[in-house]
Design an enzyme around this catalytic site. Structure first.
Site, PDB file in Angstrom:
ATOM      1  N   VAL A  76       0.822  -1.210   0.000  1.00  0.00           N
ATOM      2  CA  VAL A  76       0.000   0.000   0.000  1.00  0.00           C
ATOM      3  C   VAL A  76       0.859   1.264   0.000  1.00  0.00           C
ATOM      4  O   VAL A  76       0.390   2.336  -0.378  1.00  0.00           O
ATOM      5  CB  VAL A  76      -0.964   0.002   1.211  1.00  0.00           C
ATOM      6  CG1 VAL A  76      -0.246   0.350   2.506  1.00  0.00           C
ATOM      7  CG2 VAL A  76      -2.145   0.943   0.971  1.00  0.00           C
ATOM      8  N   SER A  77       2.135   1.142   0.381  1.00  0.00           N
ATOM      9  CA  SER A  77       3.002   2.306   0.530  1.00  0.00           C
ATOM     10  C   SER A  77       3.774   2.615  -0.745  1.00  0.00           C
ATOM     11  O   SER A  77       4.573   1.789  -1.201  1.00  0.00           O
ATOM     12  CB  SER A  77       4.009   2.065   1.663  1.00  0.00           C
ATOM     13  OG  SER A  77       5.041   3.040   1.633  1.00  0.00           O
TER      14      SER A  77
END
Length: 212
Positions: free
Chosen positions: A11-12
């Site tokens: 997600v990063s």
């Protein structure tokens, strides 16, 4: 040869950029990497933090900065159709593909990051997830309790070590957080004496004002 633990959550965008930059940043160093999936949201909950995409001014800055950094590094990046999104399925898939030490290899992690950060599509679109799973051919069903347990255990281990964000690289008991820590990792691998003494002194607590 030193071992680096590269803790990540797909997600990063910073984890993605750090993953892409790692070989160039550490060129000439002797090391091996263990790719360690975790759930970033669980770290945030443990430390009582919001993610950088969870309040608007920081979300806007984060996305502008990562696009700039990607452009400067020559790395392809497109914001997925929904962000933030729940990365649970992808993090489980990473561990379901585990080989040596039950961890995913670089090829698997690359496929996961490219799935999210290239093309601008929905990371959790069922058809895309199915196609990715078929491509990676995991040894285990990502929905098996064994895989779910591994991800929980990895995340708890990260919390116990003191991780608070991703990407984090663990080396010789030291934690290096963020894309901009890659030069520090390189220096530590090369035996820079700063990490023998000043590393500890720099973080010595100096009591000050605390917000309630």
């Amino acid at each position: 040869m030193k071992t680096l633990d590269f803790w990540f959550d797909v997600v990063s965008p910073y984890a993605y950029l750090a993953f892409e930059r790692l070989p160039q940043a550490l060129e000439g160093c002797s090391y091996r990497v263990r790719y360690r999936p975790l759930l970033f949201g669980a770290l945030l909950s443990h430390w009582g933090q919001l993610g950088p995409a969870e309040f608007e001014p920081k979300r806007a800055w984060t996305m502008r900065q990562v696009h700039w950094l990607a452009r400067e590094a020559g790395v392809e990046l497109a914001l997925p159709a929904q962000h933030p999104f729940n990365p649970l399925a992808l993090q489980r898939l990473a561990l379901a593909c585990g080989e040596v030490e039950e961890l995913p290899n670089r090829r698997v992690v690359e496929a996961l990051f490219h799935h999210v950060w290239r093309g601008g599509a929905d990371a959790n679109d069922p058809a895309r997830l199915q196609a990715l799973t078929q491509t990676l051919r995991p040894a285990l069903d990502p929905q098996r309790n064994e895989v779910k347990g591994r991800l929980r255990a990895h995340t708890q281990e990260a919390i116990d070590l003191g991780l608070f964000g991703v990407p984090t690289i663990a080396l010789d008991g030291k934690l290096f957080w963020g894309l901009d820590a890659l030069p520090m990792v390189r220096a530590a691998l090369q035996g820079d004496a700063w990490f023998d003494g000043p590393w500890q002194e720099a973080a010595r607590a100096r009591p000050g004002v605390r917000r309630r």
